[in-house]
Design a protein around this motif. Structure first.
Motif, short mmCIF file in Angstrom:
data_model
loop_
_atom_site.label_atom_id
_atom_site.label_comp_id
_atom_site.label_asym_id
_atom_site.label_seq_id
_atom_site.Cartn_x
_atom_site.Cartn_y
_atom_site.Cartn_z
N PRO A 1 13.08 45.71 -13.59
CA PRO A 1 11.65 46.04 -13.55
C PRO A 1 10.90 45.37 -14.68
O PRO A 1 11.45 45.12 -15.77
CB PRO A 1 11.64 47.57 -13.70
CG PRO A 1 12.96 48.01 -13.17
CD PRO A 1 13.93 46.92 -13.54
N SER B 1 0.37 46.46 -4.98
CA SER B 1 1.43 46.72 -5.94
C SER B 1 1.94 45.41 -6.53
O SER B 1 1.81 44.35 -5.94
CB SER B 1 2.59 47.47 -5.28
OG SER B 1 3.19 46.66 -4.27
N THR C 1 5.69 44.46 -8.08
CA THR C 1 7.04 44.99 -8.21
C THR C 1 8.03 43.84 -8.43
O THR C 1 7.67 42.66 -8.34
CB THR C 1 7.44 45.78 -6.96
OG1 THR C 1 7.34 44.91 -5.80
CG2 THR C 1 6.55 46.98 -6.74
N LYS D 1 11.83 42.66 -6.93
CA LYS D 1 12.79 42.93 -5.86
C LYS D 1 13.65 41.70 -5.61
O LYS D 1 13.13 40.60 -5.41
CB LYS D 1 12.05 43.31 -4.57
CG LYS D 1 12.97 43.65 -3.41
CD LYS D 1 12.18 44.03 -2.16
CE LYS D 1 13.11 44.36 -1.00
NZ LYS D 1 12.33 44.71 0.23
#
Length: 230
Positions: free
Chosen positions: A39, A56, A58, A60
């Motif tokens: 993260p 958002s 993020t 991944k």
């Protein structure tokens, strides 16, 4: 004969390794790298995102994901200076997602705020950055009709170069290798090894921040590297 062939093969491999070492040295000293395997650390990355639903930022599968309806800037919280090479891979994803739109693969570099002591005071809305000093590329802006290079400063967003032809616009779901070079007063922006823009600045921006910028789209970024060339 086999011994000669083996010797020749070893010499070729050594030459290839030497060439690779030379290429690595030509990039200078690696000062930052992120493979987005964890993260985002708020001490390293600062996210400015326009408020709104279904938006958002993020991480991944080794990728930084910008999935927003409005504007977003993700700043590297490290002031860069001198001669630099910034390199990363980026893709505009179009596969039926709620924010999917082929547009606005954008970035800022050598950004500073001449009016405030701290740069990170904005909300992701594009116009909020108008008073900064920086270089900006908007690749595939205006619904993928233009690719533009600007220099911001003194309240002016000076347009330096512009394309509207297909080879300089975006393709969906294509990962690009992007490179920003800052060297001795000259800055360039290259895509997949092809130089799109170059500018010899009479008053060069010699230090500032790097930011990944977008609006209303879903994009992935990976394998970010920054080399100091001084």
């Amino acid at each position: 004969m086999k011994r000669l062939i083996s010797l020749a093969l070893l010499l070729l491999l050594a030459a290839a390794a030497g060439a690779a070492d030379t290429a690595a040295l030509s990039r200078g000293r690696l000062i930052f790298a992120d493979d987005f395997n964890a993260p985002l650390d708020p001490a390293v990355w600062v996210t400015e995102i326009a408020p709104g639903p279904n938006s958002s930022v993020t991480v991944k599968d080794g990728r930084l994901m910008l999935d927003t309806r409005g504007g977003v800037t993700v700043w590297l919280n490290r002031r860069l200076q001198g001669n630099l090479l910034i390199e990363f891979r980026r893709e505009v994803l179009v596969a039926g997602g709620v924010n999917d739109r082929l547009s606005d693969l954008n970035l800022f570099w050598m950004a500073s705020d001449p009016h405030r002591p701290h740069l990170f005071t904005r909300n992701g809305v594009f116009e909020a950055y108008d008073d900064l000093s920086l270089y900006y590329v908007g690749m595939g802006g205006n619904h993928n009709t233009s690719t533009r290079f600007r220099r911001y400063g003194g309240g002016e967003r000076k347009l330096l170069q512009e394309y509207s032809d297909a080879p300089q616009l975006l393709q969906p779901n294509r990962e690009y290798l992007l490179q920003v070079l800052v060297k001795d007063g000259r800055t360039t922006f290259s895509v997949d090894g092809v130089e799109f823009f170059a500018f010899d600045d009479p008053a060069p921006l010699r230090s500032g921040y790097f930011g990944l910028r977008s609006t209303w789209s879903r994009q992935s970024v990976r394998a970010l590297r920054i080399w100091q060339l001084d």
